[in-house]
Write a protein that holds these residues in place. Structure first.
Motif, PDB file in Angstrom:
ATOM      1  N   THR A  49      -8.219   1.594   2.846  1.00 49.67           N
ATOM      2  CA  THR A  49      -7.684   2.854   2.940  1.00 49.67           C
ATOM      3  C   THR A  49      -8.592   2.860   4.268  1.00 49.67           C
ATOM      4  O   THR A  49      -9.651   2.907   4.196  1.00 49.67           O
ATOM      5  N   ALA A  54       6.007   6.076   7.055  1.00 50.80           N
ATOM      6  CA  ALA A  54       4.371   5.101   6.740  1.00 50.80           C
ATOM      7  C   ALA A  54       5.123   3.293   7.630  1.00 50.80           C
ATOM      8  O   ALA A  54       4.205   3.133   8.485  1.00 50.80           O
ATOM      9  N   SER A  84      -8.655  -0.416  -1.213  1.00 48.61           N
ATOM     10  CA  SER A  84      -7.136  -0.959  -0.707  1.00 48.61           C
ATOM     11  C   SER A  84      -6.897  -0.921   0.287  1.00 48.61           C
ATOM     12  O   SER A  84      -5.892  -0.471   1.112  1.00 48.61           O
ATOM     13  N   TRP A 111      -5.128  11.848  -4.107  1.00 50.04           N
ATOM     14  CA  TRP A 111      -4.477  11.015  -4.420  1.00 50.04           C
ATOM     15  C   TRP A 111      -5.079   9.558  -3.905  1.00 50.04           C
ATOM     16  O   TRP A 111      -5.195   8.523  -4.942  1.00 50.04           O
ATOM     17  N   ALA A 112      -5.355   9.538  -3.000  1.00 51.80           N
ATOM     18  CA  ALA A 112      -5.664   8.355  -2.668  1.00 51.80           C
ATOM     19  C   ALA A 112      -7.380   8.226  -2.498  1.00 51.80           C
ATOM     20  O   ALA A 112      -8.107   7.023  -2.409  1.00 51.80           O
ATOM     21  N   GLN A 160       0.974   2.339  -3.748  1.00 52.18           N
ATOM     22  CA  GLN A 160       0.203   3.104  -4.069  1.00 52.18           C
ATOM     23  C   GLN A 160       0.229   4.324  -3.820  1.00 52.18           C
ATOM     24  O   GLN A 160      -0.366   4.824  -4.342  1.00 52.18           O
ATOM     25  N   HIS A 161       0.076   4.919  -2.233  1.00 53.39           N
ATOM     26  CA  HIS A 161       0.425   5.908  -1.701  1.00 53.39           C
ATOM     27  C   HIS A 161       1.664   6.600  -2.628  1.00 53.39           C
ATOM     28  O   HIS A 161       1.069   7.609  -3.560  1.00 53.39           O
ATOM     29  N   MET A 171      -7.975   4.713  -4.213  1.00 56.70           N
ATOM     30  CA  MET A 171      -7.653   3.509  -3.272  1.00 56.70           C
ATOM     31  C   MET A 171      -8.678   2.887  -2.068  1.00 56.70           C
ATOM     32  O   MET A 171      -8.141   2.894  -0.735  1.00 56.70           O
ATOM     33  N   TRP A 196      -0.002   7.011  -6.610  1.00 54.16           N
ATOM     34  CA  TRP A 196      -0.729   8.052  -7.082  1.00 54.16           C
ATOM     35  C   TRP A 196      -0.597   9.204  -6.508  1.00 54.16           C
ATOM     36  O   TRP A 196      -0.853  10.098  -7.465  1.00 54.16           O
ATOM     37  N   PHE A 197       0.199   9.561  -5.408  1.00 55.43           N
ATOM     38  CA  PHE A 197       1.196  10.998  -4.917  1.00 55.43           C
ATOM     39  C   PHE A 197       1.371  12.046  -6.718  1.00 55.43           C
ATOM     40  O   PHE A 197       1.786  12.820  -6.648  1.00 55.43           O
ATOM     41  N   VAL A 211       1.032  -0.985   0.049  1.00 58.47           N
ATOM     42  CA  VAL A 211      -0.347   0.014   0.257  1.00 58.47           C
ATOM     43  C   VAL A 211       1.037   1.313   0.162  1.00 58.47           C
ATOM     44  O   VAL A 211       0.610   2.743  -0.310  1.00 58.47           O
ATOM     45  N   VAL A 212       2.368   1.382   0.402  1.00 58.02           N
ATOM     46  CA  VAL A 212       3.259   1.803   0.692  1.00 58.02           C
ATOM     47  C   VAL A 212       3.236   2.922  -1.370  1.00 58.02           C
ATOM     48  O   VAL A 212       3.663   3.219  -1.099  1.00 58.02           O
TER      49      VAL A 212
END
Ligand code: HEM
Ligand SMILES: [Cu+2]
Lengths: 568, 200
Positions: free
Chosen positions: A316, B49, A314, A307-308, A252-253, A311, A256-257, A249-250
């Motif tokens: 979130t 994170a 995901s 961005w999220a 993905q962040h 997600m 998408w950022f 998921v990191v």
């Protein structure tokens, strides 16, 4: 064209067109530092990639014409849609808009002689071909197959070589964008001609400023993600690999950022071009200049904090989903401001339905549809339902094809005379528009329904209940492929043998139209002068405009007389 | 709108045609460093994170890290920022000798930092793939180290050029200024890195 002569009051170009001798054609194949040459290098190179990406799209649609995986087969299908999307985004729309139109137009529009850093500009361009070569080479070695999003852990197990080629290609393209953004920001903030304030700039420059800020801030984060992904892939780390304690998921962040702002990098310059094109062909001042200018900055800011919304499924947490849902919907406000301003610009205008305008109007209408499906996707409960279905594919094509590609075509029809000195054929331009518009809607409209029915994206084989709509969609895709032909022939033929355009065939008021077509090496004869505001259509009397034209004429004669001894 | 401006411009226009271009390179370097900063920021955020969502951080079994050597290294790198600033002031006063002296000293300090980091690497009891903390540690410090190396080469290049007579003067010293800005940037990044990796 005859109608134009009814409006002598709109002419600002000098009457006798004096020009320096044409520069040699082979300058396009050199490490040129002239922003106009670089702009055209970008446009032609990226159009080539567009054709490759289009061929891949046609192959994808051929596979999907029937429910069975009987054309490409599963493996090759994965490679085809991955490369299609990657090429379209990173090698066509982004570099064509920023590198191509941005380079060609920004210095001309602000009355500068070139970009702030001409050599850096050339370096940025020459990073694009290697990036493309890496990606195309992967077709013959091992195609990346994890989609343009390249989510781990899938991307870690779908083929090392192909994936690493993909990463290297994107890193090169990303570096190129960052260097270009440094150049644009500096040029727009520091190189405006004396007397031109920010609020005298054509709106395209505001849009390029906003897009460049996004590029500068967001692209490095993607680079960071891809560097970490490379370590996972090649060095055995586990940043994104859950089996080694990492967290996909990191990725993905980080992805998408960048990639949400990227959609604005791909649309803001188009917003800018449309704000130039509509007033010219509707013969009316742009409605609400300031609102359009500052809404670009608002989009730039909001674009960084939504961005999220990619997600929502995901894992979130809820508070985050609500925040990103609200922030995303808020973007509809500045976007809506632009759309309504364009409509108000058209309202009561004297609209000339030339090819550029047709594509411009096509853009406005198609983009609105894409924006509306975007709002649907932005709402969490609806997105959970349609995420990863063809509804998303429909949405992104209405904004990226109906939006960005229509916009690029509008830009080409509008500025081709300036870039090449020759007119495109109007009739074939209209044929091109009709084929594109009809083909586009046949291809992508049914996808909304398919998505709502539950057809997943990124599959080569599907349930037979989806067969009919898919078949229709594939027919539309073939029509789209066909629609490129009249454009290609028209562009190549007209570049060589089209009728001469003259300085200002559309009677437009921005600075690029006050110089010759194509403009001389340092853009202007003598120093550029601001005779009118960029959108003063119908605001000056005939006498004033005649006076301006005479001034330009004198200035050019002076400059040419001065240039004579050295050039001969 | 600007019609009245036009005739005025016509007159001033011609005289300005051959004026020298203002130099925007420092601004350009700053913009480029914004991008570099965002790259590091992205990596820091990823690190946070990981560290904030992990039940125990660093993961169980990660060997203790020694603080003395990286502490000394930090002091050296931070002081080098002041040293390179002296170089900048020297050239503004047209003092090329001073420039050379302070640049040479900065380069030396940078080299000591890099050597210290390599020494630390060779003595650590974990490798790149030991666990998630180890991976982030090596990638972050390594990536920063590459930036120090680039800065060092940049400084040496400027030093080399300063021996050409008249290459840098009080008016023209973009290379010096750029190297200094870049070096401050690399220092700033290290401070955040040090806090994240060693202190938190
Ligand atoms: C009103 C404005 C917009 C809104 C509210 C919006 C919203 C969204 C949302 C929520 C998604 C995620 C759907 C999902 O994965 O389930 C999405 C996907 C996407 N959007 Fe938009 N969007 C907007 C405008 C745009 C624009 C202007 C572009 C490009 C020019 C764009 C390009 C894309 C793309 C490429 C995807 C798919 C990404 C993927 O491969 O998963 N969108 N949009
Ligand atoms: Cu998005």
């Amino acid at each position: 064209m005859t109608q134009l002569q009814d409006h002598p009051r709109l002419a600002v170009a000098p009457k006798v067109e004096l020009e320096l001798p044409a520069e040699p054609w082979w300058r396009f194949f050199t490490f040129s530092t002239d922003h106009k040459v670089i702009g055209i290098q970008y446009l032609v190179t990226t159009f080539f990639f567009y054709l490759v990406g289009g061929a891949l799209a046609t192959a994808v649609r051929a596979e999907l014409a029937t429910p069975e995986a009987d054309f490409l087969g599963f493996e090759r299908y994965n490679g085809a849609f991955t490369l299609h999307a990657t090429i379209m985004i990173f090698l066509w729309i982004v570099p064509a808009l920023t590198g191509g139109f941005g380079n060609y137009l920004v210095p001309l529009m602000i009355g500068a002689r070139d970009m702030a850093f001409p050599k850096l500009n050339a370096v940025a361009f020459w990073l694009v071909p290697p990036s493309g070569i890496l990606l195309l080479a992967s077709l013959f070695i091992e195609a990346p197959a994890a989609g343009w999003t390249s989510y781990p852990p899938l991307s870690l197990i779908s083929g090392k070589v192909g994936e690493e080629l993909w990463i290297l290609s994107i890193l090169l393209a990303g570096t190129s964008s960052i260097l270009a953004a440094v150049n644009f920001i500096t040029t727009i903030l520091k190189m405006r001609m004396p007397g031109m304030k920010m609020e005298d700039m054509p709106l395209f420059c505001w849009a390029m400023l906003a897009a460049s800020v996004l590029t500068l801030i967001a692209t490095p984060v993607l680079a960071g993600a891809l560097i970490l992904l490379s370590f996972d892939l090649l060095a055995g780390t586990a940043f994104f690999n859950p089996s080694g304690g990492g967290d996909p998921v990191v990725y993905q962040h980080m992805f998408w950022f960048y990639s949400h702002p990227a959609v604005y990098i791909m649309i803001l310059p188009v917003f800018g071009m449309i704000s130039e094109i509509l007033p010219v062909h509707a013969r009316k001042p742009i409605f609400a200049y300031k609102a359009i200018a500052y809404s670009s900055l608002a989009i730039c800011f909001l674009g960084l904090i939504v961005w999220a919304h990619h997600m929502f499924t995901s894992g979130t947490p809820d508070w985050m989903r609500v925040f990103f849902m609200i922030a995303t919907m808020a973007i509809a406000v500045p976007t809506g401001i632009k759309v309504f301003s364009w409509l108000a610009t058209l309202w009561g205008g004297k609209i000339h339905f030339r090819s550029a305008m047709l594509f411009g109007l096509g853009f406005v209408s198609m983009f609105v549809i894409g924006g509306l499906s975007g709002i649907i996707l932005a709402s969490v409960p609806l997105d959970i339902h349609v995420h990863d279905t063809y509804f998303v594919v429909a949405h992104l094509h209405y904004v990226l094809f109906g939006g960005s590609v229509f916009g690029i075509y509008a830009g080409i029809y509008h500025w081709f005379p300036k870039m090449t000195g020759r007119m495109l054929n109007e009739f074939w331009g209209r044929v091109h528009f009709v084929l594109t518009f009809v083909g586009f809607n046949i291809c992508f409209l049914p996808m909304h329904k398919l998505g709502l029915m539950g057809m997943p994206r990124r599959v080569a084989q599907y349930d037979p209940q989806f067969a009919d709509l898919n078949w229709i969609s594939s027919v539309g895709a073939f029509m789209l492929a066909l629609s490129t032909l009249p454009f290609l022939v028209n562009a190549i033929y007209s570049w060589v043998a089209g009728p001469k355009a003259g300085d200002n065939p559309w009677q437009a008021l921005t600075l690029e139209w006050t110089t010759s077509s194509p403009p001389p090496h340092h853009n202007f004869y003598g120093d550029p002068i601001l005779l009118t505001g960029p959108y003063d259509y119908g605001l000056h009397s005939k006498e004033t405009l005649d006076y301006f034209a005479a001034q330009l004429q004198t200035l050019r004669e002076l400059a040419l007389a001065e240039a004579e001894p050295t050039s001969s | 709108m600007q019609g009245s401006l036009a005739s005025e411009m016509l007159m001033v226009g011609h005289s300005q045609a051959h004026a020298e271009h203002p130099d925007h390179r420092v601004f350009g370097i700053l913009m480029f460093l914004v991008a570099e900063g965002c790259l590091f920021l992205g990596l820091f955020m990823a690190y946070l994170a990981y560290s904030l969502t992990a039940p125990i951080w660093p993961p169980e079994g990660t060997p203790e890290r020694e603080l003395l050597l990286p502490g000394i290294n930090t002091v050296i790198l931070l002081s080098s920022s002041f040293v390179i600033h002296k170089a900048g002031s020297a050239i503004k006063a047209d003092d090329v000798k001073g420039l050379r002296l302070w640049f040479a000293l900065t380069a030396l300090m940078g080299a000591i930092f890099l050597a210290g980091q390599l020494y630390e690497y060779s003595n650590l009891e974990f490798g790149l793939t030991t666990n998630l903390f180890a991976s982030t540690f090596y990638v972050l410090t390594g990536f920063h180290g590459l930036h120090v190396l680039a800065g060092l080469l940049f400084i040496l290049a400027v030093l080399w050029r300063s021996f050409k007579p008249g290459h840098y003067s009080a008016q023209h010293h973009f290379g010096v200024e750029a190297a200094e800005i870049y070096w401050h940037f690399v220092d700033g990044v290290w401070v955040v890195l040090f806090i994240l990796l060693y202190l938190l």
